[in-house]
Design an enzyme around this catalytic site. Structure first.
Site, PDB file in Angstrom:
ATOM      1  N   ASP A 143      41.862  39.243  49.467  1.00  0.00           N
ATOM      2  CA  ASP A 143      42.247  38.047  48.714  1.00  0.00           C
ATOM      3  C   ASP A 143      43.745  38.111  48.458  1.00  0.00           C
ATOM      4  O   ASP A 143      44.300  39.178  48.198  1.00  0.00           O
ATOM      5  CB  ASP A 143      41.451  37.906  47.412  1.00  0.00           C
TER       6      ASP A 143
ATOM      7  N   GLU B   9      38.814  36.712  33.699  1.00  0.00           N
ATOM      8  CA  GLU B   9      39.086  38.073  33.234  1.00  0.00           C
ATOM      9  C   GLU B   9      39.867  38.129  31.925  1.00  0.00           C
ATOM     10  O   GLU B   9      40.363  39.196  31.552  1.00  0.00           O
ATOM     11  CB  GLU B   9      39.831  38.857  34.319  1.00  0.00           C
TER      12      GLU B   9
END
Length: 273
Positions: free
Chosen positions: A55, A145
C-alpha cells in the site's frame, strides 16, 4: 655446597619447564582463537504464505512502477493506494499511482484515512469525489487508527455511517484497516461482518482476541522495493481466506489487455470463483 645447589637448580628446571611451555601454548591458543571470525550465512528472504501486495501514498514520492515487481522472493500482485483523508485531504500522488499501477497489471484498490475531526458524511463525499469507481479492482479500505476528538460512541456512530455509504456505492462492505492496539480498544467484538486488514509487525501471524479472522496482514512497514524510494508497507492475503473476496467485480477482462499489460512480468494468479 655449590655442587648440591647446581643439582637442585637442575631438578627445579626439569620439574617446572613443562608447565611453563603448557602455559605458553595455552596463551598462544587464546590469541589464535580471538582472531578467528565465525562466518554466519545471511538468512534467505522468506516466502510469504499468501498473495503479496503493497500500500502506497505520497510518502513514497514518485514511484517508478516499471521497476516494482517483488518484495524479497515474493511477487507483488495487488496495490492499495491512499486516496483521501478526512473531509478535505486528497493524496497528491493518488491519480498517478492508480493509473501506472493498473498499467503495470496490478490489481488496484483505494483507501481512506478516517478522521475524527469531521463528520462521516463529509468524509464520504471527499472519498466519492476523488475515487473513480470504474477504475477499482479491489474493495475499498477504511483506515481507522485514531480517536482523538470523539468519544467511543461518536466514533462508532460515524464510522458505521461511513461504512454504510461505501457499501451502498460499491455493493460490498469495505475492508477495515487498523492496528492491534486500536482493534483491542475500540473494535473488539464489533464489525464481525467486515474483513479485517491488520498491521502487526514481528514474528508470528496476527491473532485477534475475539476470534475474528483477519483477511489481510500488513507484516512490515519497512519493505525495500526497487522503484520505491524509502520504506513501504508490505501485505499478504490470509491463505485461509478466499482471495476473490477482496475483488470488487471479479477479475479484469483479459481480452482488453493493452500491450503494456501483456508485458507485465507478474500477472495475478487469482482464479474466478
Amino acid at each position: 655446597m655449590k655442587k648440591y645447589l647446581s643439582i637442585i637448580l637442575s631438578l627445579l628446571l626439569l620439574l617446572f619447564s613443562p608447565h611453563v611451555d603448557a602455559r605458553k601454548r595455552k596463551h598462544h591458543h587464546r590469541k589464535v582463537k580471538a582472531r578467528t571470525h565465525i562466518k554466519v550465512a545471511p538468512a534467505p528472504p522468506r516466502i510469504v504464505d499468501g498473495i503479496c501486495g503493497i500500500d502506497v501514498s505520497h510518502y513514497q514520492g514518485t514511484i517508478d512502477w516499471e521497476k516494482v515487481t517483488h518484495y524479497e522472493n515474493n511477487p507483488i500482485r495487488f496495490v492499495y493506494v491512499k486516496a483521501t483523508e478526512g473531509a478535505t485531504i486528497k493524496d497528491e500522488c493518488y491519480s498517478r499511482n492508480v493509473m501506472l499501477a493498473k498499467e503495470k497489471g496490478f490489481l488496484v484498490g483505494s483507501y481512506h484515512f478516517f478522521s475524527t475531526k469531521s463528520s462521516a458524511e463529509e468524509q464520504f463525499e471527499n472519498f466519492k469525489q476523488t475515487v473513480n469507481k470504474d477504475t477499482q479492482d479491489l474493495i475499498p479500505v477504511v483506515d481507522i487508527e485514531e480517536c482523538k476528538y470523539w468519544t467511543a460512541d461518536t466514533l462508532h456512530k460515524n464510522l458505521q455511517i461511513f461504512l454504510n455509504e461505501v457499501e451502498a456505492l460499491y455493493g460490498k462492505k469495505p475492508v477495515l484497516y487498523t492496528m492491534p492496539s486500536f482493534y483491542n480498544r475500540y473494535l473488539v467484538d464489533r464489525y464481525k461482518d467486515y474483513k479485517i486488514f491488520i498491521a502487526q509487525y514481528g514474528d508470528g501471524n496476527p491473532v485477534l482476541p475475539d476470534g475474528n479472522n483477519w483477511h489481510i496482514w500488513q507484516y512490515t512497514r519497512k519493505g525495500r522495493i526497487d522503484g520505491i524510494r524509502g520504506n513501504v508497507d508490505v501485505n499478504a492475503i490470509n491463505p485461509e481466506c478466499d482471495h476473490n473476496e477482496i475483488l470488487l467485480n471479479g477479475l479484469p477482462d483479459t481480452n482488453k489487455s493493452t500491450a503494456k499489460k501483456e508485458q507485465a512480468p507478474n500477472p495475478v494468479p487469482i482464479t474466478a470463483s
